[in-house]
Design an enzyme around this catalytic site. Structure first.
Site, PDB file in Angstrom:
ATOM      1  N   ARG A 296     -10.436 -13.566   6.584  1.00 22.11           N
ATOM      2  CA  ARG A 296      -9.202 -14.161   6.057  1.00 22.11           C
ATOM      3  C   ARG A 296      -9.463 -15.487   5.359  1.00 22.11           C
ATOM      4  O   ARG A 296      -8.717 -15.901   4.477  1.00 22.11           O
ATOM      5  CB  ARG A 296      -8.194 -14.419   7.188  1.00 22.11           C
ATOM      6  CG  ARG A 296      -7.618 -13.166   7.826  1.00 22.11           C
ATOM      7  CD  ARG A 296      -6.408 -13.551   8.677  1.00 22.11           C
ATOM      8  NE  ARG A 296      -6.042 -12.514   9.624  1.00 22.11           N
ATOM      9  CZ  ARG A 296      -5.264 -11.472   9.348  1.00 22.11           C
ATOM     10  NH1 ARG A 296      -4.773 -11.340   8.125  1.00 22.11           N
ATOM     11  NH2 ARG A 296      -4.977 -10.574  10.256  1.00 22.11           N
TER      12      ARG A 296
ATOM     13  N   ASP B  77       0.870  -1.173   0.000  1.00 23.74           N
ATOM     14  CA  ASP B  77       0.000   0.000   0.000  1.00 23.74           C
ATOM     15  C   ASP B  77       0.917   1.237   0.000  1.00 23.74           C
ATOM     16  O   ASP B  77       1.424   1.631  -1.048  1.00 23.74           O
ATOM     17  CB  ASP B  77      -0.887  -0.109   1.248  1.00 23.74           C
ATOM     18  CG  ASP B  77      -1.960   0.959   1.335  1.00 23.74           C
ATOM     19  OD1 ASP B  77      -2.159   1.693   0.368  1.00 23.74           O
ATOM     20  OD2 ASP B  77      -2.607   1.058   2.394  1.00 23.74           O
TER      21      ASP B  77
ATOM     22  N   ASP C  27      -7.385  -9.485   5.861  1.00 24.11           N
ATOM     23  CA  ASP C  27      -8.457  -9.251   6.834  1.00 24.11           C
ATOM     24  C   ASP C  27      -8.968  -7.821   6.866  1.00 24.11           C
ATOM     25  O   ASP C  27      -8.331  -6.884   6.380  1.00 24.11           O
ATOM     26  CB  ASP C  27      -7.943  -9.564   8.242  1.00 24.11           C
ATOM     27  CG  ASP C  27      -7.007  -8.455   8.759  1.00 24.11           C
ATOM     28  OD1 ASP C  27      -6.048  -8.121   8.055  1.00 24.11           O
ATOM     29  OD2 ASP C  27      -7.273  -7.910   9.854  1.00 24.11           O
TER      30      ASP C  27
HETATM   31  P1  IMP Z   1       1.891  -0.428   3.763  1.00 27.40           P
HETATM   32  O1  IMP Z   1       2.929  -0.456   4.819  1.00 27.40           O
HETATM   33  O2  IMP Z   1       1.124   0.855   3.761  1.00 27.40           O
HETATM   34  O3  IMP Z   1       2.424  -0.766   2.392  1.00 27.40           O
HETATM   35  O4  IMP Z   1       0.788  -1.468   4.161  1.00 27.40           O
HETATM   36  C1  IMP Z   1       0.884  -2.805   3.888  1.00 27.40           C
HETATM   37  C2  IMP Z   1       0.098  -3.605   4.891  1.00 27.40           C
HETATM   38  O5  IMP Z   1      -1.162  -3.005   5.162  1.00 27.40           O
HETATM   39  C3  IMP Z   1      -0.202  -4.987   4.321  1.00 27.40           C
HETATM   40  O6  IMP Z   1       0.684  -5.919   4.861  1.00 27.40           O
HETATM   41  C4  IMP Z   1      -1.602  -5.259   4.763  1.00 27.40           C
HETATM   42  O7  IMP Z   1      -1.577  -6.028   5.945  1.00 27.40           O
HETATM   43  C5  IMP Z   1      -2.204  -3.925   5.100  1.00 27.40           C
HETATM   44  N1  IMP Z   1      -3.154  -3.527   4.055  1.00 27.40           N
HETATM   45  C6  IMP Z   1      -2.955  -2.632   3.067  1.00 27.40           C
HETATM   46  N2  IMP Z   1      -4.039  -2.511   2.290  1.00 27.40           N
HETATM   47  C7  IMP Z   1      -4.952  -3.373   2.798  1.00 27.40           C
HETATM   48  C8  IMP Z   1      -6.293  -3.738   2.409  1.00 27.40           C
HETATM   49  O8  IMP Z   1      -6.860  -3.234   1.432  1.00 27.40           O
HETATM   50  N3  IMP Z   1      -6.890  -4.686   3.169  1.00 27.40           N
HETATM   51  C9  IMP Z   1      -6.298  -5.257   4.261  1.00 27.40           C
HETATM   52  N4  IMP Z   1      -5.054  -4.966   4.639  1.00 27.40           N
HETATM   53  C10 IMP Z   1      -4.390  -4.033   3.921  1.00 27.40           C
HETATM   54 MG    MG Z   2      -3.355  -6.524   7.853  1.00 27.37          MG
END
Ligand code: IMP
Ligand code: MG
Length: 176
Positions: A164, A102, A158
Site C-alpha cells: 500500500r 472491478d 494492496d
Molecule cells: P468490485 O466489487 O469487484 O468492483 O471490487 C472492488 C474492490 O476490489 C476494490 O475496492 C479493491 O479493494 C478490490 N480490487 C479490485 N481489483 C483490485 C486489484 O487489482 N488490486 C487490489 N485490489 C483490487
Molecule cells: Mg482491497
C-alpha cells in the site's frame, strides 16, 4: 511478496496529473456547493488525501470500510460494511472515492446503502476502472484511468495488505 513480480504501470508523475485532472473536473462540476467525500478504506486512503488537497470547493470528509469476503486476487460478491460513515448525509452531495472498480459490486452495494440516507446526490470517483470486468451495471462519474484486467498494487492498493505504501502503481505477475 515471494513468488511475485511487481511491474511498473503508472508513475508518480502520471498519478499526480491524473489526480489533479479529476480534482479540477470535480471542482468545476460542484462549483459553490459543498461535497461530502466518502473514502472507501483502505485502498483509497492515499488517493483521497491527494484528491481533496486539489479541490477548490468546500469539502467534508468521511470514511467507510467495506469488506468483500475472500482475500488475494479474487473478490466475492458478498459485501459487508465493517465501518460506516459518521456524518449525516441527508440532503448533501456525496462523492464516493474508491481506488478500483472491478466487478462493480462493492460500489453498487454501497451506493444503494447510502441512498437510504437521502443525500441530494451521489457520485462516484474511481482512480482506476477495470471496465472489461464489470458484472453489474455500475458506471463511475469520474474515472482516473481505465486499466486492463491486471492485478494492481501501490498508492494505497494492496495485495494481502502488502504494497500500500508504494508511491507508484504496479501490476503483479507470478514468477514461474
Ligand atoms: P468490485 O466489487 O469487484 O468492483 O471490487 C472492488 C474492490 O476490489 C476494490 O475496492 C479493491 O479493494 C478490490 N480490487 C479490485 N481489483 C483490485 C486489484 O487489482 N488490486 C487490489 N485490489 C483490487
Ligand atoms: Mg482491497
Amino acid at each position: 511478496m515471494k513468488g511475485y513480480r511487481l511491474n511498473p504501470l503508472i508513475s508518480r508523475d502520471q498519478i499526480a496529473s491524473i489526480v489533479k485532472g479529476l480534482a479540477d473536473h470535480i471542482s468545476k462540476d460542484y462549483a459553490q456547493r459543498e461535497v461530502v467525500a466518502v473514502c472507501i478504506l483502505k485502498g483509497a486512503f492515499i488517493f483521497l488525501s491527494d484528491l481533496v488537497r486539489h479541490l477548490q470547493i468546500p469539502v467534508q470528509i468521511d470514511f467507510a470500510r467495506l469488506a468483500s469476503y475472500g482475500s488475494g486476487m479474487k473478490s466475492s460478491g458478498l459485501i459487508e460494511i465493517t465501518k460506516d460513515i459518521e456524518l449525516s448525509v441527508e440532503g448533501k452531495d456525496v462523492l464516493i472515492v474508491e481506488d478500483i472498480i472491478d466487478s462493480g459490486r462493492t460500489i453498487l452495494f454501497f451506493k444503494e446503502r447510502l441512498a437510504l440516507s437521502k443525500p441530494r446526490s451521489i457520485k462516484v470517483c474511481a482512480l482506476l476502472d477495470k471496465k472489461a470486468r464489470r458484472e453489474v451495471e455500475m458506471e463511475a462519474d469520474y474515472i482516473g484511468k481505465e486499466v486492463d484486467d491486471l492485478f494492481i498494487v501501490g498508492y494505497g492498493i494492496d495485495f494481502n495488505e502488502a504494497y500500500r505504501h508504494l508511491p507508484e502503481i504496479y501490476y503483479v505477475t507470478p514468477i514461474d
